[in-house]
Design an enzyme around this catalytic site. Structure first.
Site, PDB file in Angstrom:
ATOM      1  CE  LYS A 289      -3.796   2.151   2.590  1.00 24.93           C
ATOM      2  NZ  LYS A 289      -4.671   2.027   3.795  1.00 24.93           N
TER       3      LYS A 289
ATOM      4  CG  ASP B 295     -13.849   3.832   6.426  1.00 21.94           C
ATOM      5  OD1 ASP B 295     -15.038   4.007   6.084  1.00 21.94           O
ATOM      6  OD2 ASP B 295     -12.886   4.086   5.675  1.00 21.94           O
TER       7      ASP B 295
END
EC number: 2.7.11.1
Length: 781
Positions: free
Chosen positions: A480, A584
């Site tokens: 990432k 989230d």
């Protein structure tokens, strides 16, 4: 008067008649009757008598001064006015003005045989253009040189071109018929510079300016003349030149355009590609007109530098730790914890082979051979626990910028649990980029151009081990790569946010949660950025849950939905047991592994609320801030004040359940302004009245709310329990897993107590969780 001729012949374009012509021939060729000619002759005599008696000024009286000649341009009709049988003179060489003396007797108009007729200005110009080589009289001493027609007229009278170099130009390179413009007089009267030879004025060009020969203005200052494409200077207000560049116009000037920002010769994109700064560059130099601070001033003052268009992406700031050792750097307990966490010495990352020293600058890295001042625990004393703001820590940090060895003992933590999971900006050492390993030291990109996923904060690429073991050759990891920091963030805040996310995710050891392994820096994923922070984690090749819902929803059945809901509850229960709230939860942040196992990822918005296993503190903990997406946000997040983030995650799980079954949201936003949400609150209150405390259905009918009424009966109960408008009355993930109908759901994923026993390394036990053998295979596998 045989020598008289009609007045209407004056100013005509016909050639003069000689005196030898008889009156009879003139009368025959004339179309005017004799009485009319007689009357006109009387008028002519009266006109000449008044002219000779000084009642009418002679043409020489109309001559203007030198200043008027520059301001009031003359025409050819004025230049050809006859005067006293003298040749025509240019305005610059005209004789001094003299008083006219009237002759004793009248002088006829045709007294001089060599005199040119008085033509009108427009007709004369057209005749010169149509007949460039025409002369008034071959024997006339005042005959002009041949003209060059319309081209000569336009060059001399409109464009003010200098034709002195042409062989057919008049004497001394000056036009005897047309006065020069004001700008020409200014350039002509300016004496040339003795050092620089005068260069001819170039033709019009598309570029903004051309550097010509240097001249001096009337006040004695050296100026650079401009080309005709720019505004010509005047004697009253010459163009100002500064170091070969035009000065910037005023902010209110209508000429302020992109071309006014250029520097040097040529157009806007004609400048050479050199590293030296120019007036259009963001760095200030002594010769530039930019007000931007230079890089040296930024480095010395510590001012924040904001990259932008035509600016370098990274400011060149001096690195104080380039040629120094780790022992001479500033140290504190927090600094050493960060260095130890990213060293790779713990069994958190796949080691592979050939990595005796992952990072030579990190003393906790395997195989570190540099000078180390680490002491044993017995000799550490109380100084090891010195706070970063204490005098001892301040003195050691202040005096160890590479000048000498530090007196602060370097004590490595015993395990990862001693390192906090939520870092502040003060925990990040100033040499953080030097102790973090490089991605290329251990991993290599599979495809340097293909992105597996892209978002607002990061992009996903695939990497493999650079030197894998025999049983690690097929392992693939997802890296990432984070994008640049925001403009309102400091380096410490940015690194602390990324490091906190990695420290939370690297401790996740559950089949339904994605684990992170390494925190690295790379320069290949984003070539424009010098240093890109990356996190290496488990790779899930089958995408996210949202893609599965959109593409294969028609193939999914009741058992698939139930299995996926149970896996989400398992992963969320494990995250909450570690004292962490995700904040989230949505289908985009739920990935699918190679075998069809759902795994929760993306801990960028998580909040560490309590220690692992502290259930009492978890119920009373509060969070602040708005995180997540609108359709999945709990109503307490959208209201001002604090909230319990664990209960907010349960609300988001209920919305994901609804998306799995219906591929849509029950409402847009959990706000009273949303009509669907208001209907849902009404249906929930009616449902709560007909159910007992244990959520056991008493009535056979439920209030009608279409988004929920179409769910199976047990899923209706689960949805109403998870999506309770009152946060404190929602059930937790553990309570949802303890419901009888949830325990009866057949799940393809292994339980949290089962792991991959044949993993290459201990840290890779959850890299690719296995699945159980089912009586009826699920379609999402």
């Amino acid at each position: 008067m045989p020598s008289d001729k009609p007045v209407f012949d004056i100013g005509s374009q016909a050639p003069e008649r000689s005196d030898s012509e008889s009156p009879s021939s003139r009368s025959i060729g004339s179309g005017t009757p004799a009485p009319v000619r007689k009357g006109l002759s009387k008028f002519k005599n009266s006109f000449l008598s008044r002219k000779n008696s000084s009642q009418i000024k002679s043409p020489s009286d109309y001559k203007s001064s030198a200043h008027e000649q520059r301001v009031n341009h003359t025409t050819d009709s004025m230049a050809h006015v006859p005067g006293n049988n003298s040749p025509l003179q240019t305005p610059q060489k005209s004789p001094p003005r003299q008083k006219h003396t009237a002759p004793a007797t009248p002088i006829p108009v045709s007294a001089s045989r060599h005199h040119k007729p008085h033509h009108s200005g427009l007709k004369n110009l057209l005749e010169k253009a149509m007949h460039p080589g025409h002369k008034s009289n071959a024997n006339s001493p005042t005959s002009e040189s041949p003209s060059k027609g319309f081209g000569s007229f336009i060059n001399n009278h409109i464009l003010h071109k200098n034709t002195s170099s042409h062989p057919s130009s008049p004497v001394n390179g000056k036009s005897s018929d047309i006065h020069k413009s004001q700008s020409y007089q200014h350039l002509k009267n300016s004496p040339p510079n003795s050092r620089t030879a005068r260069k001819p004025v170039p033709r019009r060009a598309n570029s903004a300016s051309h550097n010509l020969g240097s001249t001096k203005s009337p006040n004695g200052n050296a100026k650079e003349s401009l080309s005709r494409s720019a505004e010509l200077p005047s004697k009253a207000k010459p163009m100002e030149i500064n170091n070969g560049y035009r000065k910037k116009p005023s902010p209110l000037s209508p000429n302020s355009s992109i071309r006014n920002r250029e520097g040097g010769n040529g157009s806007y994109f004609d400048g050479p590609l050199t590293a030296s700064p120019t007036p259009s560059s963001p760095t200030g130099t002594p010769n530039s007109m930019s007000k931007s601070p230079s890089l040296s001033s930024l480095a010395s003052t510590g001012a924040s530098y904001r990259p932008g268009p035509s600016k370098p992406l990274v400011s060149r700031v001096r690195d104080n730790y380039a040629n120094t050792s780790y022992e001479s750097w500033p140290h504190s307990t927090e600094f050493d914890m960060f260095t130890y966490a990213v060293s790779g010495s713990l069994k958190l990352t796949p080691q592979g082979t050939g990595f005796d020293c992952i990072n030579p600058a990190n003393p906790f890295s395997p195989g570190y051979s540099g000078k180390s001042s680490m002491k044993s625990d017995d000799n550490v004393g109380s100084s090891a626990n010195t706070a970063p703001n204490s005098p001892t820590s301040a003195n050691s940090s202040e005096g160890n910028q590479g000048n000498g060895p530090t007196t602060y003992p370097i004590k490595p933590p015993t395990n990862i649990s001693e390192i906090p999971r939520k870092l502040k900006s003060g925990f990040i050492p100033p040499y953080a980029k030097r102790v973090v390993p490089r991605l290329s030291a251990k991993y290599k990109l599979v495809d340097e151009t293909k992105d597996m996923g892209s978002g607002a904060t990061a992009v996903i690429r695939i990497v493999t081990l650079k030197n894998p073991k025999e049983n690690e050759k097929n392992l693939r990891f997802a890296v990432k790569a984070y994008r640049r920091k925001a403009d309102d963030e400091t380096d410490g805040q940015y690194i602390a946010k990324l490091a906190s996310e990695w420290l939370v995710q690297c401790r996740m050891e559950h089949p339904n949660v994605v684990k992170s392994y390494d925190l690295c820096i790379d320069s290949h994923i984003f070539p424009l950025y010098s240093d890109t922070w990356c996190a290496v984690m488990d790779f899930c090749p089958r995408g996210d849950l949202l893609s599965l819902i959109e593409d294969r929803h028609d193939r999914l059945g009741k058992k698939d939905f139930e299995c996926m809901i149970k896996q989400i509850l398992r992963g969320l229960n494990y995250i909450h047991s570690q004292g962490i709230a995700h904040r989230d939860i949505k289908p985009e942040n739920i990935l699918i592994s190679e075998y069809g196992v759902l795994r929760i990822t993306d801990f960028g918005a998580c909040d560490v609320l309590c220690n692992p296993g502290d259930d009492i503190t978890a119920v009373e903990s509060k969070s602040m801030g708005i995180f997540g997406s609108d359709p999945y946000m709990a109503p307490e997040i959208l209201t001002p004040g604090s909230y319990n983030a664990f209960f907010a995650d349960m609300w988001s799980t209920a919305i994901v359940l609804h998306c799995l079954y219906f591929r849509t949201y029950p409402f847009r936003k959990a706000s009273q302004n949303d009509q669907l949400y208001a209907k849902y609150c009404k249906a929930w209150r009616e449902y709560n009245l007909i159910c007992d405390v244990q959520n056991i259905r008493i009535s056979k009918t439920l209030p009608y709310f279409k988004p929920v009424n179409d769910l199976p009966m047990h899923m209706q109960r689960l949805f109403f329990c998870l999506a309770n408008p009152t946060a404190e009355q929602r059930i937790t993930a553990q309570e949802a897993l303890n419901l009888p109908f949830v325990q009866e759901i057949e799940c393809c994923s292994v339980d949290d107590c089962t792991c991959t026993h044949d993993a290459p390394e201990e840290c890779l036990e959850w890299a690719n969780p296995p699945v159980q053998k089912l009586s009826t295979p699920h379609n999402h596998l």
